[in-house]
Design a protein around this motif. Structure first.
Motif, PDB file in Angstrom:
ATOM      1  N   LEU A   1       6.406   3.313   2.833  1.00 43.51           N
ATOM      2  CA  LEU A   1       6.398   1.864   2.887  1.00 43.51           C
ATOM      3  C   LEU A   1       7.688   1.307   2.313  1.00 43.51           C
ATOM      4  O   LEU A   1       8.296   1.893   1.425  1.00 43.51           O
TER       5      LEU A   1
ATOM      6  N   LEU B   1      -4.725  -2.765  -3.204  1.00 45.02           N
ATOM      7  CA  LEU B   1      -4.581  -3.410  -1.911  1.00 45.02           C
ATOM      8  C   LEU B   1      -5.421  -4.682  -1.864  1.00 45.02           C
ATOM      9  O   LEU B   1      -6.606  -4.684  -2.213  1.00 45.02           O
TER      10      LEU B   1
ATOM     11  N   VAL C   1      -3.267   2.993   3.972  1.00 42.31           N
ATOM     12  CA  VAL C   1      -3.500   2.214   2.761  1.00 42.31           C
ATOM     13  C   VAL C   1      -3.350   3.120   1.555  1.00 42.31           C
ATOM     14  O   VAL C   1      -3.899   4.214   1.505  1.00 42.31           O
ATOM     15  N   LEU C   2      -2.580   2.664   0.582  1.00 41.77           N
ATOM     16  CA  LEU C   2      -2.360   3.428  -0.636  1.00 41.77           C
ATOM     17  C   LEU C   2      -3.344   3.016  -1.716  1.00 41.77           C
ATOM     18  O   LEU C   2      -3.612   1.828  -1.905  1.00 41.77           O
TER      19      LEU C   2
ATOM     20  N   TRP D   1       9.013  -1.837   0.200  1.00 40.51           N
ATOM     21  CA  TRP D   1       8.381  -2.795  -0.708  1.00 40.51           C
ATOM     22  C   TRP D   1       9.303  -3.961  -1.037  1.00 40.51           C
ATOM     23  O   TRP D   1      10.505  -3.780  -1.213  1.00 40.51           O
ATOM     24  N   GLY D   2       8.716  -5.128  -1.172  1.00 46.32           N
ATOM     25  CA  GLY D   2       9.418  -6.238  -1.791  1.00 46.32           C
ATOM     26  C   GLY D   2       9.404  -6.065  -3.305  1.00 46.32           C
ATOM     27  O   GLY D   2       8.729  -5.173  -3.839  1.00 46.32           O
ATOM     28  N   LEU D   3      10.144  -6.927  -4.011  1.00 46.30           N
ATOM     29  CA  LEU D   3      10.231  -6.822  -5.474  1.00 46.30           C
ATOM     30  C   LEU D   3       9.038  -7.440  -6.191  1.00 46.30           C
ATOM     31  O   LEU D   3       8.889  -7.289  -7.393  1.00 46.30           O
TER      32      LEU D   3
ATOM     33  N   GLN E   1      -0.903  -6.614  -8.470  1.00 49.28           N
ATOM     34  CA  GLN E   1      -0.793  -5.829  -9.697  1.00 49.28           C
ATOM     35  C   GLN E   1      -1.074  -6.720 -10.894  1.00 49.28           C
ATOM     36  O   GLN E   1      -0.315  -7.661 -11.158  1.00 49.28           O
TER      37      GLN E   1
ATOM     38  N   TYR F   1       5.908   7.125  -7.416  1.00 51.45           N
ATOM     39  CA  TYR F   1       6.805   5.981  -7.472  1.00 51.45           C
ATOM     40  C   TYR F   1       7.212   5.744  -8.918  1.00 51.45           C
ATOM     41  O   TYR F   1       6.484   6.072  -9.843  1.00 51.45           O
TER      42      TYR F   1
ATOM     43  N   HIS G   1      13.804  -3.837  -9.789  1.00 50.63           N
ATOM     44  CA  HIS G   1      13.900  -2.828  -8.729  1.00 50.63           C
ATOM     45  C   HIS G   1      12.595  -2.642  -7.973  1.00 50.63           C
ATOM     46  O   HIS G   1      12.556  -1.952  -6.962  1.00 50.63           O
ATOM     47  N   GLY G   2      11.537  -3.230  -8.459  1.00 52.17           N
ATOM     48  CA  GLY G   2      10.267  -3.078  -7.778  1.00 52.17           C
ATOM     49  C   GLY G   2       9.791  -1.637  -7.819  1.00 52.17           C
ATOM     50  O   GLY G   2      10.008  -0.910  -8.785  1.00 52.17           O
ATOM     51  N   LEU G   3       9.169  -1.229  -6.734  1.00 58.31           N
ATOM     52  CA  LEU G   3       8.647   0.132  -6.608  1.00 58.31           C
ATOM     53  C   LEU G   3       9.622   0.978  -5.804  1.00 58.31           C
ATOM     54  O   LEU G   3      10.026   0.588  -4.716  1.00 58.31           O
TER      55      LEU G   3
ATOM     56  N   TYR H   1       1.467  -5.361   4.438  1.00 61.29           N
ATOM     57  CA  TYR H   1       0.453  -5.279   3.395  1.00 61.29           C
ATOM     58  C   TYR H   1       0.736  -6.281   2.292  1.00 61.29           C
ATOM     59  O   TYR H   1       1.880  -6.631   2.018  1.00 61.29           O
TER      60      TYR H   1
ATOM     61  N   TYR I   1      -0.300  -6.275  -1.778  1.00 63.57           N
ATOM     62  CA  TYR I   1      -0.895  -5.614  -2.932  1.00 63.57           C
ATOM     63  C   TYR I   1      -0.804  -6.535  -4.137  1.00 63.57           C
ATOM     64  O   TYR I   1       0.120  -7.332  -4.250  1.00 63.57           O
TER      65      TYR I   1
ATOM     66  N   LEU J   1      -1.195  -0.907  -8.700  1.00 65.46           N
ATOM     67  CA  LEU J   1      -1.324  -1.856  -7.604  1.00 65.46           C
ATOM     68  C   LEU J   1      -2.644  -1.614  -6.874  1.00 65.46           C
ATOM     69  O   LEU J   1      -3.105  -0.485  -6.762  1.00 65.46           O
TER      70      LEU J   1
ATOM     71  N   PHE K   1      -3.575   3.422  -5.810  1.00 58.89           N
ATOM     72  CA  PHE K   1      -2.680   3.748  -6.908  1.00 58.89           C
ATOM     73  C   PHE K   1      -3.448   4.177  -8.150  1.00 58.89           C
ATOM     74  O   PHE K   1      -4.544   3.685  -8.430  1.00 58.89           O
TER      75      PHE K   1
ATOM     76  N   PHE L   1       2.793  -8.005  -4.237  1.00 60.31           N
ATOM     77  CA  PHE L   1       3.822  -7.255  -3.518  1.00 60.31           C
ATOM     78  C   PHE L   1       3.536  -7.278  -2.019  1.00 60.31           C
ATOM     79  O   PHE L   1       2.411  -7.018  -1.589  1.00 60.31           O
TER      80      PHE L   1
END
Lengths: 115, 113
Positions: B101, B45, A103-104, B103-105, B37, A35, A41-43, B33, B35, B43, A106, B88
């Motif tokens: 996924l 969970l 589930v990710l 994602w929101g911002l 950060q 990513y 722009h987020g991810l 989900y 997350y 990030l 990172f 997130f």
């Protein structure tokens, strides 16, 4: 982050140079993702892999290529870096999961600056 | 296409409850989900909820899901300064073999002493 490491953590390079970011996992997870994260722009998903030599494009794949020659390593290459590729890059991994929740986990991120 | 929206900022006083909201458009979502950060980090969970549930509680965290309105919320009880971070929301559907996924911002939570 346990089980997933990114290298380098910081890199400054010049426009037009090639750059390779490495993601290494010790979890034996099948899925790996790259990513980029940018303000506003987020991810955004660049590429992902669902097995050795199996990869697919994400939503912002132009200018990037990936390779996965073994389960534990997923490389992201910028063949000719541009200033628009200045960003923080995150690798993530996920297993199949009994629950299917995907589930990710990172990595800590790689900050790339292209001058 | 699919979209996930969140408000960008939230400020609360230490000890109060925080509620972070998220709306999504994909009616075939299977998992949603949250997350977290922290600055300079990746990030992690916090929690997730399956689409056939309407609530999930985990210590100070409560997730509420309203499938009819496609609305997800995260409540943090007794918010602490260590909860200051970006949160997130993300959703996943099971279309084909799609494990990607949406994602929101992110919502930046500021906790004031």
């Amino acid at each position: 982050d346990a089980g997933i490491t990114q290298s380098p953590r910081h890199k400054v390079t010049e426009t037009g140079t090639p750059v390779t970011l490495r993601c290494h996992q010790t979890e034996n997870h099948r899925y790996m993702y790259w990513y980029r994260q940018d303000p506003g722009h987020g991810l955004r998903l660049i590429h992902y892999s669902y097995g050795v030599k199996d990869t697919d494009k994400g939503e912002v794949s132009d200018g990037y290529s990936v390779s996965r020659s073994k389960t534990e390593d997923f490389l992201l290459t910028l063949e000719s870096a541009t200033s628009s590729q200045t960003s923080v890059y995150f690798c993530a991994i996920s297993g199949s999961g009994v629950s299917g929740a995907n589930v990710l986990t990172f990595g800590a991120g790689s900050r790339l600056t292209v001058l | 296409g699919e979209d996930v929206e969140q408000s960008l900022f939230l400020s609360v006083r230490e000890g109060d409850s925080s509620v972070i909201n998220c709306t999504y458009t994909d009616s075939s979502s299977t998992y949603l989900y949250w997350y977290k950060q922290e600055p300079g980090a990746g990030l992690q969970l916090l929690t997730y909820i399956f689409s056939n549930m309407d609530m999930k509680q985990d210590q100070r965290l409560t997730v509420l899901l309203n499938k009819k309105d496609k609305h997800l919320s995260l409540r943090i009880a007794d918010t602490q300064t260590g909860d200051s971070a970006i949160y997130f929301c993300a959703e996943r559907n099971n279309a084909g073999n799609n494990r990607k996924l949406i994602w929101g911002l992110g919502t930046s939570l500021a906790v004031n002493p």
